[in-house]
Design an enzyme around this catalytic site. Structure first.
Site, mmCIF file in Angstrom:
data_model
loop_
_atom_site.group_PDB
_atom_site.id
_atom_site.type_symbol
_atom_site.label_atom_id
_atom_site.label_comp_id
_atom_site.label_asym_id
_atom_site.label_seq_id
_atom_site.Cartn_x
_atom_site.Cartn_y
_atom_site.Cartn_z
ATOM 1 N N CYS A 1 0.854 -1.190 0.000
ATOM 2 C CA CYS A 1 0.000 0.000 0.000
ATOM 3 C C CYS A 1 0.890 1.240 0.000
ATOM 4 O O CYS A 1 1.986 1.230 0.546
ATOM 5 C CB CYS A 1 -0.930 0.105 1.183
ATOM 6 N N ARG B 1 3.526 -0.529 -4.952
ATOM 7 C CA ARG B 1 3.308 -1.103 -3.617
ATOM 8 C C ARG B 1 1.935 -1.750 -3.489
ATOM 9 O O ARG B 1 1.627 -2.386 -2.476
ATOM 10 C CB ARG B 1 3.447 -0.016 -2.555
ATOM 11 N N TRP C 1 -3.149 -2.394 -1.503
ATOM 12 C CA TRP C 1 -2.974 -3.830 -1.704
ATOM 13 C C TRP C 1 -3.876 -4.472 -0.658
ATOM 14 O O TRP C 1 -3.647 -4.341 0.543
ATOM 15 C CB TRP C 1 -1.523 -4.231 -1.487
ATOM 16 N N ASN D 1 -1.647 1.991 6.136
ATOM 17 C CA ASN D 1 -0.942 0.770 5.725
ATOM 18 C C ASN D 1 -0.768 -0.087 6.964
ATOM 19 O O ASN D 1 -0.538 0.452 8.043
ATOM 20 C CB ASN D 1 0.475 1.068 5.223
ATOM 21 N N GLY D 2 -0.795 -1.401 6.797
ATOM 22 C CA GLY D 2 -0.601 -2.289 7.940
ATOM 23 C C GLY D 2 -1.892 -3.001 8.288
ATOM 24 O O GLY D 2 -2.823 -3.061 7.477
ATOM 25 N N GLU E 1 14.905 -19.397 -7.596
ATOM 26 C CA GLU E 1 14.681 -18.004 -7.990
ATOM 27 C C GLU E 1 14.141 -17.922 -9.428
ATOM 28 O O GLU E 1 13.252 -17.110 -9.717
ATOM 29 C CB GLU E 1 15.985 -17.208 -7.840
ATOM 30 N N LYS F 1 10.542 -16.259 -10.368
ATOM 31 C CA LYS F 1 10.393 -15.164 -11.354
ATOM 32 C C LYS F 1 9.321 -15.521 -12.368
ATOM 33 O O LYS F 1 8.477 -14.709 -12.702
ATOM 34 C CB LYS F 1 11.697 -14.912 -12.115
ATOM 35 N N GLU G 1 5.756 -15.497 -10.836
ATOM 36 C CA GLU G 1 5.321 -14.143 -10.442
ATOM 37 C C GLU G 1 4.788 -13.346 -11.626
ATOM 38 O O GLU G 1 3.768 -12.678 -11.512
ATOM 39 C CB GLU G 1 6.510 -13.347 -9.880
ATOM 40 N N HIS H 1 11.339 -37.828 -6.552
ATOM 41 C CA HIS H 1 10.590 -38.230 -5.355
ATOM 42 C C HIS H 1 9.185 -37.628 -5.370
ATOM 43 O O HIS H 1 8.709 -37.127 -4.364
ATOM 44 C CB HIS H 1 11.349 -37.815 -4.098
ATOM 45 N N LYS I 1 5.068 -5.087 -3.785
ATOM 46 C CA LYS I 1 6.524 -4.996 -3.707
ATOM 47 C C LYS I 1 7.021 -5.164 -2.284
ATOM 48 O O LYS I 1 8.053 -5.779 -2.045
ATOM 49 C CB LYS I 1 6.949 -3.634 -4.260
HETATM 50 C C1 G6P Z 1 7.509 -9.504 -1.876
HETATM 51 C C2 G6P Z 1 8.055 -9.142 -3.237
HETATM 52 C C3 G6P Z 1 9.254 -10.028 -3.568
HETATM 53 C C4 G6P Z 1 10.305 -9.916 -2.480
HETATM 54 C C5 G6P Z 1 9.722 -10.229 -1.098
HETATM 55 C C6 G6P Z 1 10.692 -9.863 0.012
HETATM 56 O O1 G6P Z 1 6.940 -10.761 -1.920
HETATM 57 O O2 G6P Z 1 7.048 -9.283 -4.218
HETATM 58 O O3 G6P Z 1 9.813 -9.614 -4.792
HETATM 59 O O4 G6P Z 1 11.339 -10.788 -2.755
HETATM 60 O O5 G6P Z 1 8.533 -9.453 -0.879
HETATM 61 O O6 G6P Z 1 10.860 -8.474 0.022
HETATM 62 P P1 G6P Z 1 12.102 -7.723 0.636
HETATM 63 O O7 G6P Z 1 11.807 -6.273 0.409
HETATM 64 O O8 G6P Z 1 12.118 -8.067 2.095
HETATM 65 O O9 G6P Z 1 13.305 -8.182 -0.066
#
Ligand code: G6P
Length: 611
Positions: free
Chosen positions: A2, A27, A78, A103-104, A484, A488, A491, A507, A606
């Protein structure tokens, strides 16, 4: 997670608020709204969907009051409590005189809502934030700072809050606990936001609020108190990156721009931190003397998502080179499983944003248990950076794309430098240290070589864009790369992709393989390659199409796969970076071919400031 913006000053507030929201849209983009002090009352506009929808609504509604307003708040959401509808969008109003954005999460919102309902408050949304708006109103007797303070004392949970009252022209009140609030100081005006990218265009002078701070802002004057009403002063800092760093710079997407920035961002990360004569790393921000290094018996890395995947590379490198135990753990799990951590442990918290709630909670848990805690953070002045008080900034510049790319390669670069520093303080020779320095210094060049193949990778992506499932496999250092790479792809392209250890595939997951389930195999030159080639053969026997990430010129690997992307040779701990960059580009092109919203994938945010 947010975005909050607020403005008070002498100029029309709407352009500041809307520019800020556009900057913060990464955000969260479920809904957007503004509330303004206008005439005698408050003017509210909010819309489900992206910021542009709000901009269109404001254009249609153009009025003298709207254009003339010099104080207001805005939000891009968000969704946590309640779906992304117009009613659930922020700001939330109470009795037409208080407007609030948040936010929160207000954890005790149910009990507060019941009480407020009994007192006659009517609820229009399902959000926890509307509870807070009514709670503030219930305490309001003409002083918004006093009312917000009283309300926040009753609240459990986390908040970054901005609010205004119809009865106090020009007064903007903000507060924080757990969710950041940055105050940007202009001349006779102030712009507040949940992160500096919404502010940088207007001023570089900022104040970061601490947890449990409440601030009253009128034009250029800022008065800060703690929740127990003690006046405090917080230092002014200067933002050291430019507004351009947060622009697309001619690229179609922020993600592509950030992928292409990596040679430069890695250079920025390692600059001044390598001592080629002594063959070691200079990481003064860690604030660890030789004696402290010798005392450490274990390194524990905590993080979420991409940051956790980077942490796994750190675990491998520290055990490999420094020869002492290292572990990586999901930050969310760390806090709740009563981990055995103590004064001999070094806990490394990795976070691009420095605001991820689970990682922050892990930092606090580790500190409480007496561990030495350091932060590997990109956003300067963020909560994790400040709470750890020591660490290494990534210096990767603002990362706007929700899918993290350049932060990962900078995190891995720092972790390799940490491994080098620890290794040199224990068992690594000076000569090997000097060679290791050269390996790290070569990283930007390796990335450049991968980027040169962008067009070819785009072609390879064409063969894989129509599948709906995929597996990524790797061993050793290439295992976190597989994780990773799969993260990607899922996502941004919404293809269901799983990263697996190459040996683990048989397995269970191998049951899913068929001719429409491709396997991306990390086949970089090194000890795990032959065994992974064996696993590739097992996959081919089940008709799975294979994409190999192979070392440049490796004829053997090339002959064993259906398609391939070549990456330049590097020792495996360094090859993590070019291999990951190749997979970033691959995901990007697959997502592009599928017409996905690459920079703002559905349901993601984000910076995740809720647990
Ligand atoms: C969210 C983002 C990811 C990120 C993760 C951790 O899920 O979409 O891209 O890796 O948070 O975020 P940070 O800011 O702690 O690296």
């Amino acid at each position: 997670m947010c975005g909050i913006v607020g403005y008070t000053g002498m100029r029309p507030a709407v352009p500041f608020l809307m520019n800020g929201l556009r900057r913060l849209e990464y955000r969260g983009y479920d809904s957007a709204g503004v509330a303004l002090q206008a005439g005698e009352g408050l003017l509210l506009e909010k819309q489900a969907g992206k910021v542009q929808g709000l901009a269109d609504a404001l254009t249609e509604r153009a009025s003298v009051d709207l254009d003339g307003s010099v104080c207001g708040i805005a939000h891009t959401r968000w969704a946590t409590h309640g779906p992304p509808t117009q009613n659930n969008a922020h700001p939330h109003l109470s009795k037409e005189r208080i407007a609030l954005v948040h936010n929160g999460i207000i954890e005790n919102h149910n009990s507060l809502r019941e009480r407020l309902r009994a007192d006659g408050y009517e609820f229009l949304s399902e959000t926890d934030t509307e509870v807070l708006a009514h709670l503030v109103e219930s305490h309001y007797e003409g002083d918004l700072l006093v009312a917000l303070t009283a309300a926040l004392k009753e609240v459990q949970g986390t908040f970054g809050v901005a609010c205004i009252s119809a009865e106090e022209p020009g007064v903007l009140i903000v507060a924080r606990r757990g969710s950041p609030i940055v105050i940007g100081l202009g001349e006779d005006e102030t712009i507040v936001a949940s992160d500096a990218s919404a502010i940088i265009k207007h001023t570089r002078q900022v104040i970061y609020l601490d947890d449990n701070d409440v601030a009253r802002i009128v034009a250029g004057d800022v008065e800060i108190r703690t929740l127990d009403s003690t006046p405090v002063s917080r230092a002014t800092s200067e933002i050291d990156w430019s507004a351009d760093a947060a622009e697309k710079g001619g690229y179609e997407h922020y993600m592509l721009k950030e992928i292409f920035e990596q040679p430069e961002t890695i250079r920025n990360t390692i600059r001044g931190r390598l001592d080629s004569d002594r063959g070691t790393a200079i990481l003064s921000g860690l604030n660890l003397e030789a004696r402290d290094l010798a005392d450490i018996q274990r390194m524990l890395v905590v993080g979420c998502g991409t940051s956790m995947n980077a942490g796994m590379v750190g675990e491998y490198a520290v055990e490999d080179f420094a020869g002492f135990p290292a572990e990586v753990e999901q930050a969310a799990e760390f806090r709740y499983r009563n981990p055995i951590v103590g004064s001999k442990d070094l806990v490394i918290a990795i976070s691009q944003s420095g605001e991820t709630a689970d990682t922050l909670a892990a930092v606090r848990e580790a500190k409480d248990k007496g561990a030495t805690v350091v932060g590997l953070v990109n956003v300067v002045g963020s909560t994790i950076a400040r709470e750890t008080g020591r660490g290494v900034y990534l210096h990767a510049g603002p990362e706007i794309s929700v899918a993290s790319t350049k932060a990962f390669t900078s995190q891995v670069s720092v972790l390799l430098m940490i491994a080098l520093k620890f290794a040199r303080s224990r068992r690594m020779s000076r000569e090997r240290g000097m060679e290791f320095v050269r390996e790290i210094e070569a990283l930007p060049l390796l990335v450049e070589k991968v980027l040169e193949q962008n067009d070819r990778i785009a072609k390879v992506a064409e063969q894989f864009a129509d599948f709906e499932n995929a597996f990524y496999i790797g061993r050793g250092y290439m295992y976190p790369v597989a994780l990773e790479g799969a993260l990607k792809l899922k996502e941004i392209s919404y293809i269901h992709a799983e990263g697996y250890h190459a040996a683990e595939l048989k397995h269970g997951p191998i049951a899913l393989l068929q001719d429409n389930v491709p396997v991306v195999a990390l086949l970089n030159h090194g000890p795990g390659k032959d065994k992974t080639l064996g696993n590739v053969a097992e996959c081919q026997a089940r008709s799975a199409p294979i994409l190999g990430i192979i070392t440049e010129g490796d004829e053997e690997a090339r002959s064993c796969v259906d398609s391939y992307i070549e990456v330049p040779y590097a020792p495996l701990h360094a090859a993590v970076i070019p291999a990951t960059v190749a997979l970033q580009l691959f995901s990007y092109h697959v997502a592009r071919l599928r017409g996905c919203a690459i920079d703002q994938p559905r349901n993601l945010a984000k910076s995740v400031t809720v647990e």
